[in-house]
Structures are given as structure tokens and as C-alpha cells.
Design an enzyme around this catalytic site. Structure first.
Site, PDB file in Angstrom:
ATOM      1  N   SER A  12      17.920 -15.965  13.276  1.00 36.45           N
ATOM      2  CA  SER A  12      18.866 -17.067  13.398  1.00 36.45           C
ATOM      3  C   SER A  12      20.260 -16.591  13.023  1.00 36.45           C
ATOM      4  O   SER A  12      20.429 -15.865  12.049  1.00 36.45           O
ATOM      5  CB  SER A  12      18.440 -18.189  12.459  1.00 36.45           C
ATOM      6  N   CYS A 124      21.452 -19.619   2.985  1.00 37.56           N
ATOM      7  CA  CYS A 124      22.745 -19.189   3.535  1.00 37.56           C
ATOM      8  C   CYS A 124      23.749 -19.029   2.393  1.00 37.56           C
ATOM      9  O   CYS A 124      23.986 -19.966   1.639  1.00 37.56           O
ATOM     10  CB  CYS A 124      23.270 -20.179   4.560  1.00 37.56           C
ATOM     11  N   GLY A 207      23.364  -5.859   7.679  1.00 34.14           N
ATOM     12  CA  GLY A 207      23.476  -4.471   8.124  1.00 34.14           C
ATOM     13  C   GLY A 207      22.532  -3.552   7.382  1.00 34.14           C
ATOM     14  O   GLY A 207      21.728  -3.995   6.553  1.00 34.14           O
ATOM     15  N   GLY A 235      18.563  -5.511   7.758  1.00 36.34           N
ATOM     16  CA  GLY A 235      18.722  -4.061   7.888  1.00 36.34           C
ATOM     17  C   GLY A 235      17.761  -3.383   8.830  1.00 36.34           C
ATOM     18  O   GLY A 235      17.571  -2.173   8.752  1.00 36.34           O
TER      19      GLY A 235
END
Lengths: 278, 219
Positions: A12, A124, A207, A235
Site C-alpha cells: 500500500s 503510518c 528503502g 527493503g
């Protein structure tokens, strides 16, 4: 089990509302998670909204979305039919507080059968209300998990967790006790990026830098809860990354920011996970 | 929109830091569309598509690891595109005011539309461009008020856009600007390039990258 083949999911957020289906081989994908829909519309945050360093991306898009009413209207009008035709779809939900999580659940209830799972975003880091702040008040959050289970007794429920707000294995314990099917581990982590001009971007870190953190999270949760379905996120950039997550106990792999580097990563990982159904 | 590879055929140096890359592949696209090209970094970079002597071409300002990879290191580049909305100019004679980073796009527009191209370069241009070319801010500022046009597209730096806007804002509905807002995906998924236009929320990658001047906030 979620019953997706291969057990590979678009996360998402980076995947938006199906836009990447035009760039990937959907036969190599198990499911597509839509961008989180919140009870109220979420509007624009200030630019710049994304930056990157050598090993990380940082964003503060802040769950920008049209809100559940407009989303459901679009769903009824068939605007997402193209996604459903090509792959299984996971609905991602969020809200500002406990009440909003219940209200959004009631609103989507008549439509949940269209989705292979519903993922609740409890993590979030890019919001001032809701998100990971909810899990910090663990008892209230645990009651919310129970209420959502009652409202959606037959839906495959996933809780998307982060590493802030509450110890992740403890959070997974609450999810397990509430009778939810699984967890998505992990969401982005709060970070700060300083531009060369001195401007600061506060946002969610993703990342390759996130991989050791999410690997540890999957490892710790699997050690304690053998029956929870675990979607590993954070990642994942290659088939070898996916193999590591499967080795420490993940049932499925979720790919997000790696799409920005090369959408072909879906084909690479999808072929690696091959004919496995999870 | 699709995934593909671009193979560099020629690289020409336009000025001190900007290069023209000509590719072997043929790719149908419309003026104003762009392509996302891989770098060794974590995101692809957007470049306006254009043509040079009929071949597919882009121009790239080399200013970091990613653009150095594109200009000097890689021969084949992974990419996806074409992306964005085609630019459909209004009736009449136009002018494209561009920096060297948009020279191939400007060249393609000149072939497709009724327009003149003016290139404004900060530093000396290394080979003769087939357009009116001015070097340095002083010459550019002297030329600007003399331009006669029915519409104007500006494809360049923020400072170039602002000075054109200030000069011609009384004709704002005839001014168009390319926006180089940061893009993550280029396809409308990530929402990182959104901005508030006068008509509401817009995304550079899917609603642009070219917008009319009165859509933009200049404060």
C-alpha cells in the site's frame, strides 16, 4: 492462508490505485494492495514530499486519499474493475482515531467480499493523528482489534505494524489474541532528510536501509506466533532479499519503494516465489 | 506506457554541463511527454522526450551520480514511458523558450507545431543549435520582451520560468510551463509530485508535466 500465488504483494502506498499494473507482469503478482483509504479525505502535504539518500527514501505524502465515501463511490462506478480483473486486491484502511477505524469498517463492510484481505494501517508515521500513535495506547487498541473482528468475522484481516509506538512482538500478540489472520511487518519508520539547501523533510523512511529492521521483526514475531500469517515488507529489492524473508518465517513478500527503481522487480521476485501458494 | 531499454547511439555536449543523448530505439510519443530512466540510485529520473535528426533523443544536465551514470557510464538504460499528457498548443504562432536541458523536446515541438524555439543557455554552447540561442542572463533578458507570439511554452529552470511569467503575465492564459516537480514513479501512483493548482489538486506526472500559467501559484 491467503491463497495467493505467488505470495507476492504490491505494498500500500507506492503502488497507488493499480497504476503499476501497466508496467508489470501481473502473472508474477499475487495481490495488489490499494493506497490506504481513510475515513475522512486526506489533503495535500507541503512539497517536497519525497527525497532519497544512498540507501533510503523518505516521504511525507501523509496518506493523501479521497476518503472512504469517494473511494466507495469509485468502487461502485467500476473505476477499479481493471485491477480486480488482473489480480487479487487487498483493501488498506486507516483513520484518525479508534472511532474512525470502526466507522470506516462499517462503511466498507458491504464491499469486503471483493477483496482477498483487508489490511488496517496502524503504523503510518506520516500523520499527526491515528497511524502508529494508536498502538501506543495498547489496551484501547486491543479492544478496537476485537471490535473489527466482530464486524468482519469472515474477512482475512491483516494489521500493518511499525516498530514505533509499541514493541512489535507485543503488538503482534494483540493481533493474534483478537483472532486476526495476520500482520504486515513493517511500515516505514520516522526519519529526517536534510536537503543540501538546509530544508528539512520529515517523513517515513523506506528503502534498503529498512531490510535488517523488517527481517528482525519477522523473525521475532514468527518465533512467538507460529500461526500468524506474516507479510514481510520493508527493503525488499531483489529475489535474494525475498529468500531471506521467507527463511525467517514470512508467508508472503510485499514490495513497495523498489518499484521506483525498477518495476521489473515484480517479475524477478514473482519467478523466485514461483508456484508457491500461501 | 511500457518498460523498455534505451540504447545510446551518440552523446553530444551542448554546453558546460548539459548533454544531448541520441538513442537507437524508435518510440512513438507526443510532444510534452516524458520518460523515467534508471539510475544507480533508488529512483528513476524524468526526462522530456524529444527528437534530434528524427532519432529519439533527450537532453540531460549532468549534476550528480544519477545523471553522470546516464550520460557517461551506461550504454543501455532501463526506462518506462512515454508518460504524461501530450501538449496541445493553442491556435496561432508560438514560441518555445527553453534551456539546453529541454532542447530535444523543443526541437520536436518545432517540427510538430507552428512555433519558433529560443534557447537560453547560462554558459557557452559547444555546437551550433538550429534555433535562436542566447548565452547568459543579460542577453536573455534583453531578448525576452521582443518576442512576439500567440502562445509561449517555457521549459527551463525556475528562474527562467519566473522571469518569463513576470514579463508576460498579462497574457497568462497563453503561457505554458513544464514543471520538474520531484517524481517517484512517473505514473500517478506515489503522489509525490502533487501540487495545488488554481483548479484543485494536480499531479505533475499524470496531469502534466506542462501546465497553463494561470493554473500555477506564483506567490
Amino acid at each position: 492462508m491467503l491463497g495467493i500465488r505467488p505470495p507476492l504483494i504490491i505494498a500500500s502506498g507506492p503502488g497507488g490505485y493499480g497504476e503499476y499494473l501497466n508496467l508489470i507482469n501481473s502473472k508474477c503478482l499475487g495481490a495488489y494492495t490499494l493506497k490506504t483509504v481513510t475515513y475522512k479525505p486526506r489533503s495535500l502535504t507541503e512539497a517536497p514530499r519525497m527525497a532519497f539518500g544512498s540507501f533510503y527514501l523518505i516521504n511525507h505524502i501523509g496518506l493523501e486519499n479521497p476518503g472512504v465515501d469517494k473511494f466507495l463511490e469509485s468502487l461502485r462506478l467500476g473505476r477499479y474493475d481493471g485491477i480486480f480483473k488482473r489480480t487479487k486486491v487487498i483493501l488498506s484502511l486507516g483513520g484518525d482515531d479508534l472511532k474512525e477505524y470502526l466507522k470506516i469498517t462499517e462503511k466498507v463492510k458491504p464491499h469486503v467480499d471483493r477483496f482477498v484481505a483487508v489490511e488496517y494501517n496502524f503504523s503510518c508515521p506520516n500523520v499527526t493523528k491515528g497511524g502508529f500513535l494508536l498502538t501506543a495506547k495498547a489496551d484501547d487498541w486491543a479492544r478496537l482489534l476485537g471490535r473489527i473482528r466482530e464486524l468482519l468475522p469472515k474477512t482475512f484481516l491483516l494489521a500493518k505494524l511499525g516498530i514505533e509506538g509499541i514493541l512489535i512482538e507485543r503488538a503482534a500478540g494483540y493481533v493474534n489474541e483478537a483472532g486476526w489472520e495476520g500482520v504486515t511487518l513493517v511500515n516505514t519508520v520516522r526519519g529526517l532528510h536534510m536537503n543540501p539547501d538546509g530544508r528539512i523533510l520529515l517523513g517515513g523512511l523506506s528503502g534498503p536501509i529498512l531490510k535488517p529492521i523488517s527481517l528482525r521483526a519477522v523473525y521475532e514475531v514468527r518465533k512467538r506466533y507460529q500461526n500468524l500469517y506474516i507479510v514481510a515488507a520493508g527493503g525488499v529489492y531483489s529475489a535474494s532479499d525475498a529468500r531471506e524473508f521467507i527463511a525467517v518465517g514470512a508467508n508472503a513478500i510485499s514490495v513497495g519503494s523498489a518499484l521506483f527503481k525498477d518495476p521489473n522487480v515484480i517479475e524477478e521476485i514473482g519467478k523466485e516465489l514461483g508456484g508457491v501458494v500461501k | 506506457m511500457e518498460n523498455f531499454c534505451l540504447t545510446k547511439d551518440k552523446v553530444l555536449r551542448i554546453n558546460s554541463d548539459t548533454y544531448l543523448l541520441i538513442f537507437e530505439e524508435r518510440l512513438p510519443f507526443e510532444p510534452g511527454q516524458f520518460v523515467m530512466i534508471e539510475t544507480p540510485q533508488l529512483v528513476r529520473k524524468p526526462f522530456m522526450l524529444g527528437r534530434w535528426n528524427e532519432a529519439l533523443a533527450i537532453s540531460v544536465q549532468m549534476k550528480g551520480v544519477g545523471t553522470r551514470y546516464i550520460v557517461q557510464e551506461a550504454r543501455k538504460l532501463k526506462a518506462h514511458g512515454p508518460l504524461g499528457k501530450a501538449f496541445v498548443p493553442p491556435e496561432g504562432r508560438g514560441v518555445v523558450v527553453a534551456s539546453p536541458t529541454c532542447v530535444t523536446m523543443a526541437n520536436y515541438l518545432q517540427k510538430r507545431c507552428n512555433c519558433e524555439v529560443v534557447i537560453g543557455s547560462k554558459t557557452q554552447v559547444r555546437f551550433e543549435l538550429p534555433f535562436r540561442t542566447v548565452v547568459g542572463d543579460h542577453e536573455f533578458l534583453r531578448l525576452l520582451p521582443t518576442l512576439q507570439y500567440d502562445w509561449c511554452l517555457v521549459a527551463g529552470s525556475d528562474s527562467m520560468k519566473r522571469v518569463v511569467w513576470e514579463t508576460f503575465k498579462n497574457k497568462k492564459e497563453h503561457l505554458f510551463f513544464t514543471l520538474e516537480e520531484y517524481m517517484g514513479c512517473g505514473v500517478g501512483a506515489c503522489k509525490s509530485c502533487s501540487f495545488l493548482a488554481s483548479s484543485g489538486l494536480k499531479y505533475v506526472c499524470k496531469d502534466g508535466p506542462i501546465f497553463r500559467g494561470d493554473e500555477l501559484c506564483w506567490e
